[in-house]
Design an enzyme around this catalytic site. Structure first.
Site, short mmCIF file in Angstrom:
data_model
loop_
_atom_site.label_atom_id
_atom_site.label_comp_id
_atom_site.label_asym_id
_atom_site.label_seq_id
_atom_site.Cartn_x
_atom_site.Cartn_y
_atom_site.Cartn_z
N ARG A 163 -12.40 -4.27 -63.65
CA ARG A 163 -12.90 -3.53 -64.80
C ARG A 163 -13.35 -2.14 -64.38
O ARG A 163 -13.57 -1.87 -63.18
CB ARG A 163 -14.08 -4.27 -65.44
CG ARG A 163 -13.74 -5.66 -65.97
CD ARG A 163 -14.98 -6.31 -66.56
NE ARG A 163 -14.69 -7.62 -67.14
CZ ARG A 163 -14.81 -8.77 -66.48
NH1 ARG A 163 -15.22 -8.76 -65.22
NH2 ARG A 163 -14.53 -9.92 -67.07
N LYS A 188 -18.95 -9.19 -64.84
CA LYS A 188 -19.70 -9.55 -66.04
C LYS A 188 -20.56 -10.77 -65.78
O LYS A 188 -20.13 -11.72 -65.12
CB LYS A 188 -18.73 -9.85 -67.19
CG LYS A 188 -18.51 -8.68 -68.12
CD LYS A 188 -17.69 -9.12 -69.33
CE LYS A 188 -17.51 -7.99 -70.32
NZ LYS A 188 -16.73 -8.42 -71.49
N HIS A 260 -8.63 -0.08 -68.26
CA HIS A 260 -8.40 -1.36 -68.94
C HIS A 260 -6.89 -1.62 -69.09
O HIS A 260 -6.45 -2.77 -68.99
CB HIS A 260 -9.07 -1.37 -70.31
CG HIS A 260 -9.50 -2.74 -70.73
ND1 HIS A 260 -10.47 -3.48 -70.07
CD2 HIS A 260 -9.08 -3.54 -71.75
CE1 HIS A 260 -10.62 -4.64 -70.66
NE2 HIS A 260 -9.78 -4.73 -71.67
N ARG A 263 -5.75 -2.85 -65.89
CA ARG A 263 -6.19 -4.25 -65.76
C ARG A 263 -5.21 -5.18 -66.46
O ARG A 263 -4.82 -6.22 -65.92
CB ARG A 263 -7.59 -4.38 -66.34
CG ARG A 263 -8.17 -5.79 -66.39
CD ARG A 263 -9.63 -5.71 -66.86
NE ARG A 263 -10.19 -7.00 -67.23
CZ ARG A 263 -10.72 -7.87 -66.39
NH1 ARG A 263 -10.72 -7.60 -65.09
NH2 ARG A 263 -11.24 -9.01 -66.81
N HIS A 286 -12.59 -13.84 -65.98
CA HIS A 286 -12.76 -14.27 -67.37
C HIS A 286 -13.68 -15.48 -67.43
O HIS A 286 -13.63 -16.36 -66.58
CB HIS A 286 -11.41 -14.65 -68.00
CG HIS A 286 -10.59 -13.45 -68.37
ND1 HIS A 286 -9.24 -13.52 -68.62
CD2 HIS A 286 -10.93 -12.15 -68.54
CE1 HIS A 286 -8.77 -12.32 -68.93
NE2 HIS A 286 -9.79 -11.48 -68.87
N TYR A 295 -2.33 -12.45 -72.83
CA TYR A 295 -1.24 -11.91 -72.02
C TYR A 295 0.06 -12.68 -72.26
O TYR A 295 1.15 -12.10 -72.19
CB TYR A 295 -1.63 -11.93 -70.54
CG TYR A 295 -2.87 -11.14 -70.26
CD1 TYR A 295 -2.89 -9.76 -70.42
CD2 TYR A 295 -4.05 -11.76 -69.88
CE1 TYR A 295 -4.04 -9.02 -70.19
CE2 TYR A 295 -5.21 -11.03 -69.65
CZ TYR A 295 -5.19 -9.66 -69.81
OH TYR A 295 -6.34 -8.94 -69.60
#
Length: 333
Positions: A163, A188, A260, A263, A286, A295
């Site tokens: 990220r 995150k 992004h 990514r 994730h 995706y």
């Protein structure tokens, strides 16, 4: 502890210092996002209520005022629905905290928490083709310090899928070289993970580490003063190299290259290489494997491969003829 005043200022201050920073240990990215939301909202409230933010009472921050703020973001400031929903998430978080501090204001708080997020059409995930990636990597002038930094930055981003906040927060000691070379990041939710490095990336980063450090910090990809790159600084360098790369690969003229997007490109490369979705989810950090589903939906090539494995049904072309006058009428509408 029960709040003894309905003044907004001390309650909001405690929300940031106690709730977000101490209790939840929110990331700097979350804190800055929430901060910007309340800066915008308090400016709006000052214009509507004709009172400075520091003298506002909690009772004045009601559902109609917040709804008006969200409507202005969309209509006048042209924010996307997704950005509008992010602002609402920050406000909801504050009001959930207020529910514990001000139980006497439960009705007001529940009306605010009942403000729904807006639904929106999710666009397919964008990503770069191999030719576009190669053009972006060739764009920086590697005879200059900034060009070598930018080349290493883009290569690392497109191979690791980190990220933006993870890329700009990398330190020199986060690069673990030798056997099993990888980057160690805290993503995150303050979750630490290790992302392996391919041989070309490892070689470029090894060469980059031989560059004399700038400033007193140990940032892996610093700005010219040796400080951490800002969001705008990263976007500036990507925009600059996209323009250069577009001369070699014209399809880049139609794309906005961001960290992004790089990514997404890393995720698509893994998916098209046959890597399992659960592994990709771990790779990208994730929370849920289901997030990686976007995706699968994004690549037409994989859908065409799936189609090629099926047996197409046979059928005849025919014309629908209603058997009833009423059905004929409805069919003609």
């Amino acid at each position: 502890m029960s709040c003894t005043t309905t003044s907004l200022a001390p309650l909001l201050e405690r929300f940031f210092t106690q709730r977000l920073m101490q209790q939840r240990q929110a990331s700097p990215h979350t804190i800055s996002s929430y901060r910007d939301t309340f800066r915008q909202f308090l400016t709006f409230a000052q214009q509507r209520l004709h009172r400075p933010p520091s003298s506002l009472d909690f009772e004045q921050i009601d559902a109609p005022l917040i709804t008006g703020f969200l409507d202005e973001l969309e209509s006048r400031r042209k924010l996307s629905v997704r950005s509008r929903n992010l602002r609402l998430t920050a406000i909801h978080s504050f009001f959930r905290y207020a529910a514990f501090e001000l139980p006497t204001h439960a009705a007001q708080i529940q009306r605010v928490l009942a403000i729904p997020s807006k639904r929106f059409t999710r666009k397919q995930v964008g990503f770069l083709s191999r030719d576009e990636v190669d053009a972006m990597l060739a764009a920086p002038d590697r005879d200059t310090w900034s060009g070598r930094r930018d080349h290493a930055f883009i290569l690392t981003a497109v191979q690791t899928g980190l990220r933006l906040s993870e890329m700009t927060g990398l330190k020199r000691q986060d690069l673990v070289s030798g056997s099993g070379a990888h980057l160690r990041v805290v993503g995150k939710g303050r979750k630490e993970r290790c992302t392996p490095l391919a041989k070309p990336t490892r070689a470029v980063l090894k060469g980059w580490l031989r560059e004399p450090p700038r400033g007193d910090t140990d940032v892996l990809f610093p700005n010219i003063r040796g400080e951490r790159l800002t969001v705008h600084g990263v976007q500036y360098l990507l925009n600059k190299h996209r323009v250069t790369a577009a001369a070699r690969c014209p399809s880049l003229n139609q794309k906005r290259v961001t960290v992004h997007l790089l990514r997404h490109t890393a995720a698509m490369d893994l998916l098209q290489a046959g890597v399992d979705r659960s592994v990709i989810a771990l790779w990208l950090g994730h929370e849920r494997v289901e997030t990686t589903q976007i995706y699968v939906e994004a690549t037409l090539a994989m859908k065409e491969q799936a189609l090629a494995k099926t047996t197409p049904p046979t059928g005849r072309i025919g014309r629908y003829r209603p058997s009833d006058p009423l059905l004929e009428f409805l069919g003609g509408l």
